[in-house]
Enzyme design. Structure first.
Site, PDB file in Angstrom:
ATOM      1  N   CYS A   1      -2.472   2.801   5.836  1.00  0.00           N
ATOM      2  CA  CYS A   1      -4.278   2.839   6.486  1.00  0.00           C
ATOM      3  C   CYS A   1      -4.481   2.967   7.493  1.00  0.00           C
ATOM      4  O   CYS A   1      -3.775   2.772   8.669  1.00  0.00           O
ATOM      5  CB  CYS A   1      -5.025   1.810   5.549  1.00  0.00           C
ATOM      6  SG  CYS A   1      -4.404   0.095   6.480  1.00  0.00           S
TER       7      CYS A   1
ATOM      8  N   ASP B   1       2.672   2.130   2.422  1.00  0.00           N
ATOM      9  CA  ASP B   1       2.806   2.541   4.148  1.00  0.00           C
ATOM     10  C   ASP B   1       3.777   2.241   4.070  1.00  0.00           C
ATOM     11  O   ASP B   1       5.126   1.900   4.049  1.00  0.00           O
ATOM     12  CB  ASP B   1       2.186   1.328   4.752  1.00  0.00           C
ATOM     13  CG  ASP B   1       0.319   1.396   4.725  1.00  0.00           C
ATOM     14  OD1 ASP B   1      -0.236   2.716   3.689  1.00  0.00           O
ATOM     15  OD2 ASP B   1       0.172   0.580   4.840  1.00  0.00           O
TER      16      ASP B   1
ATOM     17  N   CYS C   1       0.792  -1.059  -0.225  1.00  0.00           N
ATOM     18  CA  CYS C   1       0.156   0.369  -0.210  1.00  0.00           C
ATOM     19  C   CYS C   1       0.927   1.452   0.092  1.00  0.00           C
ATOM     20  O   CYS C   1      -0.048   2.921  -0.238  1.00  0.00           O
ATOM     21  CB  CYS C   1      -0.984  -0.051   1.488  1.00  0.00           C
ATOM     22  SG  CYS C   1      -0.895  -1.772   2.350  1.00  0.00           S
TER      23      CYS C   1
ATOM     24  N   CYS D   1      -0.287  -5.295   8.324  1.00  0.00           N
ATOM     25  CA  CYS D   1       0.072  -4.138   8.863  1.00  0.00           C
ATOM     26  C   CYS D   1      -0.428  -4.537  10.399  1.00  0.00           C
ATOM     27  O   CYS D   1       1.026  -3.614  10.965  1.00  0.00           O
ATOM     28  CB  CYS D   1      -1.172  -3.253   8.843  1.00  0.00           C
ATOM     29  SG  CYS D   1      -2.282  -2.592   6.998  1.00  0.00           S
TER      30      CYS D   1
END
Lengths: 258, 175
Positions: free
Chosen positions: B99, B74, B72, B142
């Protein structure tokens, strides 16, 4: 988008097998990977096993399709049909050996500039869209649903540089594990700073400036991808896709704020 | 991102995992249409992240972990302040661009490492964080990121200490 690749990977098995490579070559890419343990950990390279497992299948496939990849129309028997029959207009079943580039009449490669993808996409949908066959047999309606979805996937994948790059790697049998944590401190530090400045700035001038910087960086790394990919340097090609992902992400953030 | 993601990604069964809390019904974001949202703890950490901020990364008592997930795009930074004498983590902070799950995971991580010994925090598993937040399978990476960030921060601190240990000798050599 990358996730969609699930069913496609099955097609890829067939595609990779159909590609004709001189037998002595296969070990070469693998050697490249083992020599650089750090980055090879970010993706699995399974080309060797991949080829072995599909060898038999690929041969039977090429027999079926007469080597050209084009088959016989299931409805009228016309030869050389591709996705849809030119004579009777029947939608054909999905051929797992067809890759996205062929759907758009392109050679497999990263640089596909100015190829009117959208126009070709629309042309295909005029032939394959499920609405066009709603009065036909259930069989053909199913073909249309699948073909039409395949063409959508193909268009979405090829029309954007990053999905196109990842798809090309996939066709080479390289699965980039994008969920794996990366530790590239230089990139991460840079991204931290960029994302901080995006979140801190509120004036459109600064945001636009960051946006154009990101755009240039995506272009630079897009070129690096092509260079590395063409040379078969998949480590660097994968690294380039990661860079593209990060700069694109930062670009999206500026768009949100503008 | 948080809401659209939640509506599509959370499998109905996952919410049952949070049985003990017994507060499922109160989860915000559960719309009339029955759209599933993230677990309330994710929403809570997302809306009120704990320990957001930065320490001076050049401070010898600070360890910095900087990690990223290319999926993503991140970036996650987790920092620890360590008491030199006891080896205890006295403070922690994070900064995450990502996110909702990534933010919540790192927020939880800072809460969990505070007041603990370094050797203790490196045993924190991503599955514990994921379970605490009831993360859906697609968001497990995550929590993995948070686990890796804790480890990277401890490693950075230890590397710094090893360097400081070396430097007097270097100075002597230079003199």
């Amino acid at each position: 988008m990358w996730r969609r690749a699930g069913p496609i990977r099955l097609h890829l098995a067939a595609i990779a097998g159909r590609r004709i490579r001189p037998p002595p070559q296969p070990p070469t890419p693998q050697a490249t990977f083992s020599s650089s343990a750090s980055s090879s950990s970010s993706f699995h390279h399974n080309l060797g096993a991949f080829r072995d497992s599909i060898g038999a299948r690929s041969r039977s496939l090429s027999n079926q399709t007469g080597g050209s990849g084009d088959g016989e129309c299931w409805s009228c028997g016309a030869k050389g049909v591709f996705l849809s029959c030119g004579s009777c207009r029947s939608v054909q079943p999905v051929d797992p050996a067809v890759d996205y580039f062929r759907i758009f009449g392109l050679d497999r490669g990263y640089n596909i500039k100015d190829n009117n993808l959208e126009g070709k996409y629309k042309d295909w949908q005029k032939k394959l869209h499920p609405d066009l066959v709603h009065s036909k047999s259930e069989k053909e309606r199913a073909f249309a649903a699948e073909q039409s979805a395949l063409v959508i996937d193909a268009y979405r994948t090829l029309s954007k540089p990053l999905p196109r790059a990842l798809y090309l790697l996939q066709l080479e049998g390289i699965h980039v594990d994008e969920e794996k944590t990366i530790n590239d401190q230089e990139l991460l530090m840079e991204m931290m700073e960029i994302r901080e400045s995006v979140s801190d700035s509120s004036d459109s001038q600064t945001l636009e400036k960051i946006q154009s910087q990101m755009k240039r960086k995506v272009e630079t790394w897009s070129n690096s991808f092509q260079e590395a990919f063409d040379k078969g340097d998949f480590d660097r090609a994968v690294e380039a896709t990661q860079r593209m992902r990060y700069y694109e992400r930062a670009m999206e953030e500026t768009v949100k704020k503008l | 991102m948080l809401r659209t993601g939640g509506s599509r990604l959370v499998a109905p069964g996952l919410r049952r995992l949070l049985g003990p809390s017994g507060r499922e019904g109160a989860a915000p974001g559960l719309s009339a249409a029955g759209v599933r949202a993230y677990h309330e703890r994710v929403v809570d950490h997302y809306n009120n992240p704990r320990n957001v901020g930065s320490f001076d990364k050049d401070d010898p008592n600070v360890g910095t972990g900087l990690v990223g997930a290319p999926a993503c795009g991140d970036v996650m930074k987790l920092q620890i302040r360590v008491d030199e004498g006891t080896g205890k983590i006295v403070d922690a902070c994070f900064k995450t661009f990502g996110c909702g799950s990534a933010i919540a995971s790192s927020s939880v991580a800072t809460e969990w490492v505070k007041g603990k010994q370094m050797e203790e925090v490196v045993t924190i598993k991503n599955t514990e964080i994921a379970k605490h937040l009831s993360l859906p399978p697609v968001k497990l990476h995550c929590s993995m990121l948070a686990e890796d960030a804790i480890k990277a921060a401890v490693k950075d601190y230890e590397a710094k200490k090893a360097k400081v240990g070396d430097s007097p000798a270097e100075k002597v050599a230079e003199a």
